[in-house]
Design a protein around this motif. Structure first.
Motif, mmCIF file in Angstrom:
data_model
loop_
_atom_site.group_PDB
_atom_site.id
_atom_site.type_symbol
_atom_site.label_atom_id
_atom_site.label_comp_id
_atom_site.label_asym_id
_atom_site.label_seq_id
_atom_site.Cartn_x
_atom_site.Cartn_y
_atom_site.Cartn_z
ATOM 1 N N VAL A 235 0.891 -1.185 0.170
ATOM 2 C CA VAL A 235 -0.175 -0.085 -0.099
ATOM 3 C C VAL A 235 0.893 1.157 0.183
ATOM 4 N N LYS A 236 0.992 1.909 -1.374
ATOM 5 C CA LYS A 236 1.013 3.229 -0.925
ATOM 6 C C LYS A 236 0.182 4.847 -0.696
ATOM 7 N N PHE A 237 0.417 5.643 0.375
ATOM 8 C CA PHE A 237 -0.787 6.608 0.626
ATOM 9 C C PHE A 237 -0.123 7.860 -0.494
ATOM 10 N N GLU A 238 -1.224 8.316 -1.211
ATOM 11 C CA GLU A 238 -0.486 9.229 -2.178
ATOM 12 C C GLU A 238 -1.465 10.302 -1.542
ATOM 13 N N CYS B 254 -6.969 13.884 2.036
ATOM 14 C CA CYS B 254 -8.473 14.317 2.352
ATOM 15 C C CYS B 254 -9.194 14.193 3.328
ATOM 16 N N GLU B 255 -10.463 14.361 3.322
ATOM 17 C CA GLU B 255 -11.486 13.888 4.500
ATOM 18 C C GLU B 255 -12.211 13.012 4.273
ATOM 19 N N SER B 256 -12.846 12.425 3.034
ATOM 20 C CA SER B 256 -14.305 11.918 3.444
ATOM 21 C C SER B 256 -13.731 10.874 1.974
ATOM 22 N N PRO B 257 -12.961 9.918 1.742
ATOM 23 C CA PRO B 257 -12.783 9.339 3.196
ATOM 24 C C PRO B 257 -11.148 9.379 3.493
ATOM 25 N N ASP B 258 -10.506 9.231 4.802
ATOM 26 C CA ASP B 258 -9.325 10.100 5.476
ATOM 27 C C ASP B 258 -8.412 10.002 4.604
ATOM 28 N N PHE B 259 -8.379 8.236 3.652
ATOM 29 C CA PHE B 259 -6.395 8.490 2.387
ATOM 30 C C PHE B 259 -7.000 8.250 1.445
ATOM 31 N N ILE B 260 -6.311 8.808 1.099
ATOM 32 C CA ILE B 260 -6.679 7.378 0.262
ATOM 33 C C ILE B 260 -4.476 6.581 -1.315
ATOM 34 N N ALA B 261 -5.357 5.565 -1.435
ATOM 35 C CA ALA B 261 -3.796 4.940 -1.225
ATOM 36 C C ALA B 261 -3.880 4.003 -3.035
ATOM 37 N N ASN C 289 -2.104 -2.942 -5.961
ATOM 38 C CA ASN C 289 -2.223 -2.967 -6.524
ATOM 39 C C ASN C 289 -3.031 -2.560 -8.035
ATOM 40 N N ASP C 290 -2.604 -1.572 -8.507
ATOM 41 C CA ASP C 290 -3.000 -0.350 -9.901
ATOM 42 C C ASP C 290 -4.891 -0.234 -9.420
ATOM 43 N N LYS C 291 -5.072 0.237 -8.288
ATOM 44 C CA LYS C 291 -6.777 0.156 -7.960
ATOM 45 C C LYS C 291 -6.238 1.572 -7.036
ATOM 46 N N LYS C 292 -7.202 2.414 -7.124
ATOM 47 C CA LYS C 292 -7.579 3.445 -6.505
ATOM 48 C C LYS C 292 -8.152 2.695 -4.871
ATOM 49 N N TYR D 218 -18.656 9.619 0.229
ATOM 50 C CA TYR D 218 -17.472 9.427 -0.140
ATOM 51 C C TYR D 218 -16.944 9.974 -1.882
ATOM 52 N N ASP D 219 -15.491 10.152 -1.593
ATOM 53 C CA ASP D 219 -14.903 10.406 -2.758
ATOM 54 C C ASP D 219 -15.199 8.832 -3.702
ATOM 55 N N THR D 220 -15.645 9.547 -5.302
ATOM 56 C CA THR D 220 -16.453 8.387 -5.577
ATOM 57 C C THR D 220 -15.339 8.341 -6.768
ATOM 58 N N SER D 221 -14.681 8.593 -6.895
ATOM 59 C CA SER D 221 -13.504 8.323 -7.586
ATOM 60 C C SER D 221 -12.655 6.834 -7.601
ATOM 61 N N VAL D 222 -12.812 6.998 -6.106
ATOM 62 C CA VAL D 222 -11.675 5.885 -6.037
ATOM 63 C C VAL D 222 -12.553 4.326 -6.596
ATOM 64 N N ASP D 223 -11.564 3.678 -6.475
ATOM 65 C CA ASP D 223 -11.757 1.833 -7.372
ATOM 66 C C ASP D 223 -12.634 1.267 -6.202
#
Length: 265
Positions: A65-68, A72-79, A82-85, A210-215
């Motif tokens: 896992v690599k935190f990117e 952010c707030e909703s959710p708390d972190f985006i990581a 395996n090529d998934k956000k 929550y952020d809908t851009s995540v996988d």
């Protein structure tokens, strides 16, 4: 306006975690630097640093896992994994609500005693001190707080328990004076599974925002075993956790002392 915490508090927070040999020090330092470089208010930087520290054990279970996005707030972190956000929502389960206020008071007292010792002779007293207190002490009594601070100060100065302090042990630290409470394992200290389920239900209600851009969006529930308000020894009726229904793609319960993790979904 007076700051509710200082830069020294932040250093102490991170340094206490360094005492844990399992700390992933390099990525943690990198993530803390990124948070420092952000435009967040100091209060939010402090909160984010504390939150990412709670995920240290999580990183051992998911080393790729690599935190990117750490701010952010909703959710708390985006990581990335395996090529998934992956969106990661973090929440702490409090096992002893009545101890939360006591713990806050204790931490303020510890800080005052640390200041006294460092002003006197940092080099002489530097180290991590784990204190055990007599069971009849009322830490919410404002009139006794000054007396308790002096008891803590005298115990460390004389290397002998005094006043409210029942027992004390010291661990090496090369920089400053750190005071914390002794970890005491209660074999019958249960965490009711209903508390975890209630937390999940509350987070389920917020899921649509929550952020809908995540996988995928994961929920990580942490028991902070360094906190007397959160620690436990076993989860009561653990099998009920597998009956949970939630829109989160994965749900985990994590304890950050030994790093035990339970996959709920």
């Amino acid at each position: 306006m007076k700051k509710t915490f200082s830069d020294e508090d932040l250093i102490k927070n991170l340094s206490l975690y360094y005492m844990n040999r399992h700390l992933k020090k390099k990525p943690m330092e990198k993530y803390h630097r990124k948070i420092d470089e952000s435009l967040l208010h100091d209060r939010e930087k402090y909160r984010k640093k504390s939150e990412i520290l709670l995920l240290n054990s999580f990183m051992h279970h998911f080393p790729d896992v690599k935190f990117e996005d750490l701010t952010c707030e909703s959710p708390d972190f985006i990581a990335k994994l395996n090529d998934k956000k992956i969106g990661i929502e973090l929440t702490e389960v409090i096992n002893h609500l009545e101890m939360k206020k006591v713990e806050s008071t204790l931490n303020k007292m510890f800080r005052q005693a640390e200041i006294l010792l460092e002003q006197e002779d940092t080099a002489k007293y530097r180290g991590v001190y784990f204190l055990e207190f007599h069971p009849n002490i009322k830490f919410d009594n404002i009139d006794q707080q000054e007396e308790n601070i002096l008891s803590i100060y005298k115990s460390i100065k004389k290397n002998k328990p005094a006043g409210c302090v029942k027992g004390m042990r010291k661990s090496f630290h090369r920089r400053n004076v750190f005071i914390t409470h002794e970890y005491s394992m209660n074999l019958f200290d249960e965490l009711c599974s209903e508390k975890i389920i209630e937390l999940i239900d509350k987070k389920n209600e917020k899921f649509p925002y929550y952020d809908t851009s995540v996988d995928e969006c994961w929920l990580v529930i942490v028991s902070d075993m360094n906190s007397i308000a959160s620690r436990y020894t076993f989860i009561q009726d653990k099998e009920h956790l597998h009956e949970v229904k939630s829109p989160f793609h994965k749900i985990f319960h994590l304890e950050n002392l030994c790093g035990n993790i339970i996959s709920i979904k």
